[in-house]
Design a protein around this motif. Structure first.
Motif, PDB file in Angstrom:
ATOM      1  N   ASN A 134       0.692  -0.987  -0.199  1.00 35.26           N
ATOM      2  CA  ASN A 134       0.036  -0.039   0.068  1.00 35.26           C
ATOM      3  C   ASN A 134       0.839   1.309  -0.045  1.00 35.26           C
ATOM      4  OD1 ASN A 134      -2.389  -1.731   0.059  1.00 35.26           O
ATOM      5  ND2 ASN A 134      -3.020  -1.317   1.827  1.00 35.26           N
ATOM      6  N   PRO A 135       1.827   1.385   0.908  1.00 31.72           N
ATOM      7  CA  PRO A 135       2.547   2.775   0.732  1.00 31.72           C
ATOM      8  C   PRO A 135       3.520   2.846  -0.522  1.00 31.72           C
ATOM      9  CG  PRO A 135       3.477   1.278   2.455  1.00 31.72           C
ATOM     10  CD  PRO A 135       2.309   0.802   2.120  1.00 31.72           C
ATOM     11  N   ALA A 136       3.860   1.234  -0.991  1.00 27.02           N
ATOM     12  CA  ALA A 136       4.457   1.689  -2.395  1.00 27.02           C
ATOM     13  C   ALA A 136       3.605   2.027  -3.368  1.00 27.02           C
ATOM     14  CB  ALA A 136       5.131   0.191  -2.654  1.00 27.02           C
ATOM     15  N   LEU A 137       2.476   1.498  -3.524  1.00 31.69           N
ATOM     16  CA  LEU A 137       1.486   1.874  -4.478  1.00 31.69           C
ATOM     17  C   LEU A 137       1.286   3.584  -4.143  1.00 31.69           C
ATOM     18  CD1 LEU A 137      -0.337   1.537  -6.608  1.00 31.69           C
ATOM     19  CD2 LEU A 137      -2.075   0.818  -5.229  1.00 31.69           C
ATOM     20  N   GLY A 138       1.421   3.958  -2.827  1.00 31.30           N
ATOM     21  CA  GLY A 138       1.033   5.597  -2.602  1.00 31.30           C
ATOM     22  C   GLY A 138       2.140   6.141  -3.184  1.00 31.30           C
ATOM     23  N   HIS A 139       3.413   5.835  -3.093  1.00 30.28           N
ATOM     24  CA  HIS A 139       4.569   6.365  -3.858  1.00 30.28           C
ATOM     25  C   HIS A 139       4.386   6.490  -5.075  1.00 30.28           C
ATOM     26  CE1 HIS A 139       8.391   8.322  -4.010  1.00 30.28           C
ATOM     27  NE2 HIS A 139       8.977   7.422  -4.913  1.00 30.28           N
ATOM     28  N   ALA A 140       4.028   5.579  -5.899  1.00 30.51           N
ATOM     29  CA  ALA A 140       3.614   5.469  -7.406  1.00 30.51           C
ATOM     30  C   ALA A 140       2.574   6.448  -7.697  1.00 30.51           C
ATOM     31  CB  ALA A 140       3.173   4.027  -7.840  1.00 30.51           C
ATOM     32  N   VAL A 141       1.383   6.635  -6.875  1.00 27.62           N
ATOM     33  CA  VAL A 141       0.452   7.744  -6.919  1.00 27.62           C
ATOM     34  C   VAL A 141       0.942   9.096  -6.974  1.00 27.62           C
ATOM     35  CG1 VAL A 141      -1.427   8.411  -5.839  1.00 27.62           C
ATOM     36  CG2 VAL A 141      -1.323   6.072  -6.251  1.00 27.62           C
ATOM     37  N   ASP A 142       2.121   9.088  -6.010  1.00 22.20           N
ATOM     38  CA  ASP A 142       2.490  10.693  -5.933  1.00 22.20           C
ATOM     39  C   ASP A 142       3.366  11.123  -7.243  1.00 22.20           C
ATOM     40  OD1 ASP A 142       1.466  11.086  -3.449  1.00 22.20           O
ATOM     41  OD2 ASP A 142       3.216  10.422  -2.139  1.00 22.20           O
ATOM     42  N   LEU A 143       4.016   9.978  -7.702  1.00 20.79           N
ATOM     43  CA  LEU A 143       4.868  10.067  -9.025  1.00 20.79           C
ATOM     44  C   LEU A 143       3.736  10.325 -10.184  1.00 20.79           C
ATOM     45  CD1 LEU A 143       7.475   6.996  -8.920  1.00 20.79           C
ATOM     46  CD2 LEU A 143       7.716   9.670  -8.361  1.00 20.79           C
ATOM     47  N   LEU A 144       2.717   9.714 -10.288  1.00 17.08           N
ATOM     48  CA  LEU A 144       1.601   9.756 -11.099  1.00 17.08           C
ATOM     49  C   LEU A 144       1.001  11.259 -11.093  1.00 17.08           C
ATOM     50  CD1 LEU A 144       0.049   8.685 -13.490  1.00 17.08           C
ATOM     51  CD2 LEU A 144      -1.770   7.960 -12.127  1.00 17.08           C
ATOM     52  N   ASP A 154      -0.428 -15.022 -10.549  1.00 18.58           N
ATOM     53  CA  ASP A 154      -1.556 -13.906 -10.591  1.00 18.58           C
ATOM     54  C   ASP A 154      -0.957 -12.570 -10.098  1.00 18.58           C
ATOM     55  OD1 ASP A 154      -3.648 -15.771 -11.423  1.00 18.58           O
ATOM     56  OD2 ASP A 154      -3.517 -16.437  -9.184  1.00 18.58           O
ATOM     57  N   MET A 155       0.325 -12.691  -9.569  1.00 21.13           N
ATOM     58  CA  MET A 155       0.689 -11.327  -9.348  1.00 21.13           C
ATOM     59  C   MET A 155       1.886 -10.455 -10.404  1.00 21.13           C
ATOM     60  SD  MET A 155      -0.436 -11.135  -6.126  1.00 21.13           S
ATOM     61  CE  MET A 155      -1.816 -12.210  -6.573  1.00 21.13           C
ATOM     62  N   ASP A 156       1.687  -9.370 -10.458  1.00 19.77           N
ATOM     63  CA  ASP A 156       2.588  -8.738 -11.258  1.00 19.77           C
ATOM     64  C   ASP A 156       3.929  -8.105 -10.541  1.00 19.77           C
ATOM     65  OD1 ASP A 156       1.045  -8.309 -13.722  1.00 19.77           O
ATOM     66  OD2 ASP A 156      -0.436  -8.069 -12.203  1.00 19.77           O
ATOM     67  N   ILE A 157       3.884  -7.722  -9.148  1.00 21.17           N
ATOM     68  CA  ILE A 157       5.013  -7.143  -8.571  1.00 21.17           C
ATOM     69  C   ILE A 157       4.929  -7.799  -7.373  1.00 21.17           C
ATOM     70  CG2 ILE A 157       6.005  -5.038  -7.604  1.00 21.17           C
ATOM     71  CD1 ILE A 157       5.456  -3.497  -9.719  1.00 21.17           C
ATOM     72  N   ASN A 158       6.221  -8.104  -6.642  1.00 21.24           N
ATOM     73  CA  ASN A 158       6.352  -8.663  -5.194  1.00 21.24           C
ATOM     74  C   ASN A 158       6.789  -7.490  -4.361  1.00 21.24           C
ATOM     75  OD1 ASN A 158       6.688  -9.954  -3.075  1.00 21.24           O
ATOM     76  ND2 ASN A 158       8.739 -10.623  -3.587  1.00 21.24           N
ATOM     77  N   CYS A 159       5.947  -6.867  -3.666  1.00 26.28           N
ATOM     78  CA  CYS A 159       6.165  -5.732  -2.644  1.00 26.28           C
ATOM     79  C   CYS A 159       6.628  -6.291  -1.436  1.00 26.28           C
ATOM     80  CB  CYS A 159       5.066  -4.531  -2.434  1.00 26.28           C
ATOM     81  SG  CYS A 159       4.518  -3.870  -4.098  1.00 26.28           S
ATOM     82  N   GLY A 160       6.723  -7.700  -1.268  1.00 23.39           N
ATOM     83  CA  GLY A 160       7.145  -8.335  -0.116  1.00 23.39           C
ATOM     84  C   GLY A 160       8.806  -8.268  -0.012  1.00 23.39           C
ATOM     85  N   GLU A 161       9.365  -7.409  -0.897  1.00 18.62           N
ATOM     86  CA  GLU A 161      10.935  -7.173  -0.875  1.00 18.62           C
ATOM     87  C   GLU A 161      10.853  -5.911   0.016  1.00 18.62           C
ATOM     88  OE1 GLU A 161      12.931  -6.404  -4.658  1.00 18.62           O
ATOM     89  OE2 GLU A 161      11.488  -7.830  -5.660  1.00 18.62           O
ATOM     90  N   ILE A 162      10.032  -5.376   0.482  1.00 20.15           N
ATOM     91  CA  ILE A 162      10.178  -4.337   1.081  1.00 20.15           C
ATOM     92  C   ILE A 162      10.283  -4.990   2.734  1.00 20.15           C
ATOM     93  CG2 ILE A 162       8.910  -2.223   2.327  1.00 20.15           C
ATOM     94  CD1 ILE A 162       7.528  -1.804  -0.357  1.00 20.15           C
ATOM     95  N   VAL A 163       9.259  -5.679   3.076  1.00 17.06           N
ATOM     96  CA  VAL A 163       9.207  -6.571   4.311  1.00 17.06           C
ATOM     97  C   VAL A 163      10.614  -7.236   4.453  1.00 17.06           C
ATOM     98  CG1 VAL A 163       8.251  -8.342   6.024  1.00 17.06           C
ATOM     99  CG2 VAL A 163       6.763  -6.790   4.294  1.00 17.06           C
ATOM    100  N   ASP A 164      11.022  -8.012   3.310  1.00 21.95           N
ATOM    101  CA  ASP A 164      12.282  -8.851   3.413  1.00 21.95           C
ATOM    102  C   ASP A 164      13.598  -7.507   3.644  1.00 21.95           C
ATOM    103  OD1 ASP A 164      10.819 -10.809   2.937  1.00 21.95           O
ATOM    104  OD2 ASP A 164      11.167 -10.958   0.743  1.00 21.95           O
ATOM    105  N   GLY A 165      13.439  -6.659   3.409  1.00 22.71           N
ATOM    106  CA  GLY A 165      14.647  -5.563   3.632  1.00 22.71           C
ATOM    107  C   GLY A 165      15.309  -5.279   2.538  1.00 22.71           C
ATOM    108  N   ALA A 202      14.274  -3.914  -0.700  1.00 24.71           N
ATOM    109  CA  ALA A 202      13.770  -2.789  -1.484  1.00 24.71           C
ATOM    110  C   ALA A 202      13.107  -1.722  -0.451  1.00 24.71           C
ATOM    111  CB  ALA A 202      13.148  -3.301  -2.448  1.00 24.71           C
ATOM    112  N   SER A 203      13.152  -0.492  -0.932  1.00 31.35           N
ATOM    113  CA  SER A 203      12.709   0.472   0.064  1.00 31.35           C
ATOM    114  C   SER A 203      11.242   0.887  -0.613  1.00 31.35           C
ATOM    115  CB  SER A 203      13.397   1.748  -0.185  1.00 31.35           C
ATOM    116  OG  SER A 203      13.700   2.312  -1.566  1.00 31.35           O
ATOM    117  N   ILE A 204      10.354   1.522  -0.050  1.00 33.53           N
ATOM    118  CA  ILE A 204       9.192   1.885  -0.590  1.00 33.53           C
ATOM    119  C   ILE A 204       9.354   2.803  -1.672  1.00 33.53           C
ATOM    120  CG2 ILE A 204       6.942   3.574   0.017  1.00 33.53           C
ATOM    121  CD1 ILE A 204       7.229   2.258   3.006  1.00 33.53           C
TER     122      ILE A 204
END
Length: 508
Positions: free
Chosen positions: A285-295, A452-463, A465-467
């Motif tokens: 959700n926060p990663a998508l929020g950052h993409a929204v700010d970019l858009l 079914d998934m296009d992107i793995n944002c779990g990399e943020i939890v794994d440490g 990748a950043s948001i």
């Protein structure tokens, strides 16, 4: 790497990064019992009735005494005696910020004659009523690339023929709210940029009369917009034959398009989250929020929705409202939902599903605080009712239910030409005529359901990748998908069955 995630220094709980066993030490606190991944651990003693904070916001109240190290969940946390009715500081406009410098990115879009820009090029078969759904599907099935590939072989620039049918259109007040919503929804789809042509099939005697709908929506027939009724045509077989013939007339015109560079300002994303878990508000959700700010910085538009899933977090949005009346409209919609659930003998906390709770979310307050992160930090420019045309650019809000197919249907009716959908439990979803991107909140889900998934944002939890890094990747994928790259859900053929207009009011 720490076995837990602390989101704010003032929080009463931390989130387990992986399953924690009893005796594990977390910030000098010994964990008491087994804590599943994504669930909460208490960091202090909390008495009955005391608020519990996550994101430095109230997510509920202790229903039992909670000791340091305890698992905090439905067995000891609830909405409190007032069921979530505690004072919120709406502080209208307090967090409005200067408009960011305009940035320019492009994608390969399809320019329509009237200046609109499409991300896809479909022909749609809509229905006025459920009674014409079978005929509409038979018309679209004739053009299936799987069962009859020859039908569309001469038209490579047409993405497909899709039948978007629904379960309503009759047995309802012709002047009521339910009919108004249905008419708005159908109008939004009939005029959507992603449709090169639209065919509408009715029965003839239904409450949702096609002629009345055309007048309400200021629509008129033309070579790429045709309507007719089964009863006037003379039955199902003749209806299907007529529908196929009309679409065959549209196809050469629909095929006469090409993709060309277009400003990202023509992208409108509907923001969705489904099958949320304890990581949703931390990663996807926060990663998508950052993409929204970019858009938004590129002149595009993002639509946050699902009003039952911003309940308890609406004050974070009203603070970003560019005008007081914008924020007040959101508050008014919240009040409408409180009344709507009450008269149906429910409450707002009925929203979290069993899957949400299994993933670590306890109350609607907690779920909402994570859900609003999809909206980034940009100013809130406007608030719309369900399926209203979205005319503002930037970050906006549309009032919809939390049920994803219904919510996304309203967003697409409002003009969304793309959907971004975060999920922690593994929602399977697609949305014709607008492509849908799926964002996994955790790597376990990604590995289990990558098809079914296009992107793995779990990399943020794994440490790993950043948001911000993940947000940029999401934005880049949005541009690529808008340019024609297929999403996973499109590859699987999702989209036709997920058209679900919001049905409000008595079924007569």
């Amino acid at each position: 790497m720490n076995p837990f995630i602390r989101l704010h220094p003032a929080d009463d709980v931390v989130i387990a990064r992986a399953q924690l066993v009893g005796g594990t030490t977390v910030e000098d606190v010994a964990v008491r019992g087994l804590i599943p991944a994504g669930h909460k651990v208490a960091m202090r003693a909390i008495a009955v009735g005391e608020p519990v904070r996550r994101y430095n916001q109230i997510i509920g109240f202790a229903s039992k005494p909670i000791a340091p190290g305890d698992h905090v969940h439905t067995h000891n946390l609830d909405m409190g005696p007032d069921k979530g009715h505690f004072e919120r500081d709406y502080a209208f406009g307090a967090d409005v910020k200067p408009v960011p410098p305009r940035r320019e990115a492009t994608f390969l879009g399809i320019k329509r004659a009237d200046g609109r820009v499409a991300t896809r090029n479909y022909i749609g078969v809509l229905t006025s009523v459920n009674c014409s759904a079978t005929a509409a599907r038979a018309i679209a099935d004739h053009f299936s690339r799987k069962t009859n590939p020859a039908a569309l072989a001469p038209y490579p620039n047409v993405d497909g023929i899709v039948a978007l049918t629904h379960g309503t259109g009759c047995g309802m007040d012709t002047q009521g709210l339910g009919m108004q919503i249905l008419e708005r929804t159908l109008t939004g789809y009939a005029t959507h940029a992603n449709f090169a042509g639209v065919l509408v099939v009715g029965l003839g005697c239904e409450a949702n009369q096609i002629n009345a709908w055309l007048a309400t929506g200021s629509l008129s027939e033309g070579e790429n917009f045709r309507t007719f009724n089964i009863q006037d045509t003379g039955g199902t077989r003749k209806t299907v034959e007529k529908g196929i013939a009309l679409i065959n007339e549209m196809l050469p015109r629909a095929n006469a398009v090409k993709r060309e560079p277009c400003s990202a300002s023509h992208i409108t994303i509907g923001l969705q989250c489904g099958g949320s878990d304890g990581y949703s508000g931390i990663s996807a959700n926060p990663a998508l929020g950052h993409a929204v700010d970019l858009l938004v910085a590129h002149g595009g538009t993002a639509i946050l929705s699902e009003t039952p899933e911003v309940y308890g977090a609406e004050h974070l949005l009203t603070r970003r409202a560019v005008r007081r009346e914008v924020g007040q409209k959101l508050v008014d919609r919240i009040a409408w939902w409180e009344h709507y659930t009450a008269i149906n003998e429910g409450e707002m906390n009925n929203n979290p599903s069993p899957g949400n709770k299994a993933g670590g979310l306890t109350t609607i307050l907690e779920k909402s605080l994570g859900a609003v992160a999809k909206g980034g930090t940009s100013n809130l420019e406007a608030v719309y009712e369900y399926a209203e045309p979205v005319t503002a650019h930037g970050f906006v809000y549309m009032d919809t239910p939390g049920y994803d197919p219904v919510s996304a249907t309203g967003q697409v009716a409002g003009g969304a030409n793309m959907i971004c959908f975060t999920t922690g439990r593994g929602s399977a979803y697609g949305c014709a005529p607008s492509p849908s991107l799926k964002l996994a909140t955790n790597s376990v889900l990604w590995r289990r359901q990558e098809e079914d998934m296009d992107i793995n944002c779990g990399e943020i939890v794994d440490g790993t990748a950043s948001i911000q890094e993940m947000g940029q990747r999401i934005f880049n994928l949005v541009l690529a998908t808008a340019s024609g790259e297929h999403s996973k859900s499109e590859t699987h053929g999702y989209g036709q069955n997920e058209f679900v207009p919001w049905q409000v009011g008595a079924v007569m």
